[in-house]
Design a protein around this motif. Structure first.
Motif, PDB file in Angstrom:
ATOM      1  N   THR A 119       2.731 -60.329 -58.695  1.00 47.97           N
ATOM      2  CA  THR A 119       2.601 -61.566 -57.926  1.00 47.97           C
ATOM      3  C   THR A 119       1.913 -61.271 -56.601  1.00 47.97           C
ATOM      4  O   THR A 119       1.905 -60.128 -56.127  1.00 47.97           O
ATOM      5  N   GLN A 120       1.382 -62.304 -55.989  1.00 48.15           N
ATOM      6  CA  GLN A 120       0.730 -62.149 -54.692  1.00 48.15           C
ATOM      7  C   GLN A 120       1.717 -61.607 -53.670  1.00 48.15           C
ATOM      8  O   GLN A 120       1.396 -60.714 -52.895  1.00 48.15           O
ATOM      9  N   ARG A 121       2.924 -62.138 -53.677  1.00 45.75           N
ATOM     10  CA  ARG A 121       3.959 -61.692 -52.733  1.00 45.75           C
ATOM     11  C   ARG A 121       4.310 -60.220 -52.921  1.00 45.75           C
ATOM     12  O   ARG A 121       4.388 -59.459 -51.958  1.00 45.75           O
ATOM     13  N   SER A 122       4.526 -59.816 -54.176  1.00 43.88           N
ATOM     14  CA  SER A 122       4.878 -58.412 -54.441  1.00 43.88           C
ATOM     15  C   SER A 122       3.762 -57.474 -54.014  1.00 43.88           C
ATOM     16  O   SER A 122       4.019 -56.430 -53.401  1.00 43.88           O
ATOM     17  N   LEU A 123       2.536 -57.825 -54.345  1.00 43.91           N
ATOM     18  CA  LEU A 123       1.410 -56.972 -53.972  1.00 43.91           C
ATOM     19  C   LEU A 123       1.281 -56.879 -52.456  1.00 43.91           C
ATOM     20  O   LEU A 123       1.091 -55.784 -51.912  1.00 43.91           O
ATOM     21  N   THR A 124       1.435 -57.983 -51.768  1.00 45.99           N
ATOM     22  CA  THR A 124       1.366 -57.988 -50.308  1.00 45.99           C
ATOM     23  C   THR A 124       2.436 -57.083 -49.710  1.00 45.99           C
ATOM     24  O   THR A 124       2.156 -56.275 -48.817  1.00 45.99           O
ATOM     25  N   LEU A 125       3.663 -57.192 -50.199  1.00 43.32           N
ATOM     26  CA  LEU A 125       4.762 -56.364 -49.679  1.00 43.32           C
ATOM     27  C   LEU A 125       4.516 -54.887 -49.937  1.00 43.32           C
ATOM     28  O   LEU A 125       4.739 -54.047 -49.055  1.00 43.32           O
ATOM     29  N   GLN A 126       4.059 -54.551 -51.139  1.00 46.16           N
ATOM     30  CA  GLN A 126       3.811 -53.153 -51.483  1.00 46.16           C
ATOM     31  C   GLN A 126       2.672 -52.588 -50.643  1.00 46.16           C
ATOM     32  O   GLN A 126       2.749 -51.453 -50.166  1.00 46.16           O
ATOM     33  N   LEU A 127       1.617 -53.370 -50.431  1.00 50.05           N
ATOM     34  CA  LEU A 127       0.504 -52.921 -49.593  1.00 50.05           C
ATOM     35  C   LEU A 127       0.963 -52.701 -48.154  1.00 50.05           C
ATOM     36  O   LEU A 127       0.593 -51.710 -47.517  1.00 50.05           O
ATOM     37  N   ARG A 128       1.798 -53.587 -47.639  1.00 53.26           N
ATOM     38  CA  ARG A 128       2.320 -53.424 -46.272  1.00 53.26           C
ATOM     39  C   ARG A 128       3.147 -52.151 -46.147  1.00 53.26           C
ATOM     40  O   ARG A 128       3.053 -51.425 -45.149  1.00 53.26           O
ATOM     41  N   GLN A 129       3.985 -51.889 -47.154  1.00 47.27           N
ATOM     42  CA  GLN A 129       4.806 -50.677 -47.109  1.00 47.27           C
ATOM     43  C   GLN A 129       3.939 -49.422 -47.145  1.00 47.27           C
ATOM     44  O   GLN A 129       4.181 -48.469 -46.400  1.00 47.27           O
ATOM     45  N   LEU A 130       2.929 -49.416 -48.008  1.00 47.98           N
ATOM     46  CA  LEU A 130       2.028 -48.262 -48.076  1.00 47.98           C
ATOM     47  C   LEU A 130       1.276 -48.082 -46.759  1.00 47.98           C
ATOM     48  O   LEU A 130       1.070 -46.957 -46.300  1.00 47.98           O
ATOM     49  N   GLU A 131       0.896 -49.183 -46.143  1.00 48.09           N
ATOM     50  CA  GLU A 131       0.213 -49.118 -44.847  1.00 48.09           C
ATOM     51  C   GLU A 131       1.165 -48.584 -43.770  1.00 48.09           C
ATOM     52  O   GLU A 131       0.783 -47.738 -42.959  1.00 48.09           O
ATOM     53  N   ASP A 132       2.406 -49.056 -43.770  1.00 47.20           N
ATOM     54  CA  ASP A 132       3.404 -48.582 -42.803  1.00 47.20           C
ATOM     55  C   ASP A 132       3.645 -47.079 -42.926  1.00 47.20           C
ATOM     56  O   ASP A 132       3.911 -46.402 -41.939  1.00 47.20           O
ATOM     57  N   HIS A 133       3.553 -46.566 -44.138  1.00 50.83           N
ATOM     58  CA  HIS A 133       3.754 -45.124 -44.374  1.00 50.83           C
ATOM     59  C   HIS A 133       2.494 -44.316 -44.091  1.00 50.83           C
ATOM     60  O   HIS A 133       2.514 -43.090 -44.200  1.00 50.83           O
ATOM     61  N   GLY A 134       1.410 -44.984 -43.742  1.00 52.83           N
ATOM     62  CA  GLY A 134       0.183 -44.266 -43.406  1.00 52.83           C
ATOM     63  C   GLY A 134      -0.581 -43.759 -44.617  1.00 52.83           C
ATOM     64  O   GLY A 134      -1.393 -42.844 -44.498  1.00 52.83           O
ATOM     65  N   VAL A 135      -0.338 -44.365 -45.773  1.00 54.41           N
ATOM     66  CA  VAL A 135      -0.959 -43.917 -47.016  1.00 54.41           C
ATOM     67  C   VAL A 135      -2.233 -44.710 -47.313  1.00 54.41           C
ATOM     68  O   VAL A 135      -3.168 -44.180 -47.903  1.00 54.41           O
TER      69      VAL A 135
END
Length: 126
Positions: A67-83
């Protein structure tokens, strides 16, 4: 790492819209890896970004079923981790691109091992 040794990692969380960082002990290095790159969608996101920079819609089409929401959340988490890196272009309509950081590229051997294991498992099961 010696038995009984604990890694320390930084956990970013949001409180009242303000990002804070806490340092937390992790049980083991595998737990840290799962926290950063594990889950249903993160490995797929990382796999596709290994092939180069992608836009949100491209990732969504490639992954399928997210879903758009799930993808957005996962991308934010990966960005927060510096990945991963998120780059916004000041255009109309706005364009956003995602790419791996240097740290993200270090996950390539992990993802390749997962791919090889999956191929072997699938071949044996069919």
């Amino acid at each position: 790492m010696q038995e009984g040794t604990h890694l320390i990692y930084r956990d970013k969380k949001y409180t009242n819209g303000i990002m804070t960082s806490d340092f937390k002990p992790a049980r083991c290095a595998v737990a840290v890896t799962v926290e950063v790159a594990g889950g249903k969608w993160k490995p797929l996101i990382l796999h596709y970004l290994l092939g180069g920079t992608k836009r949100f819609g491209e990732l969504r089409r490639l992954i399928g079923g997210v879903t758009q929401r799930s993808l957005t959340l996962q991308l934010r988490q990966l960005e927060d981790h510096g990945v991963i890196r998120r780059e916004v272009f000041a255009e109309v309509p706005p364009r956003v691109e995602y790419s791996l950081t240097e740290r993200g590229r270090t996950l390539a051997p992990v993802l390749e091992a997962m791919k090889q294991w999956g191929e072997t498992y699938a071949a044996q099961r069919l």
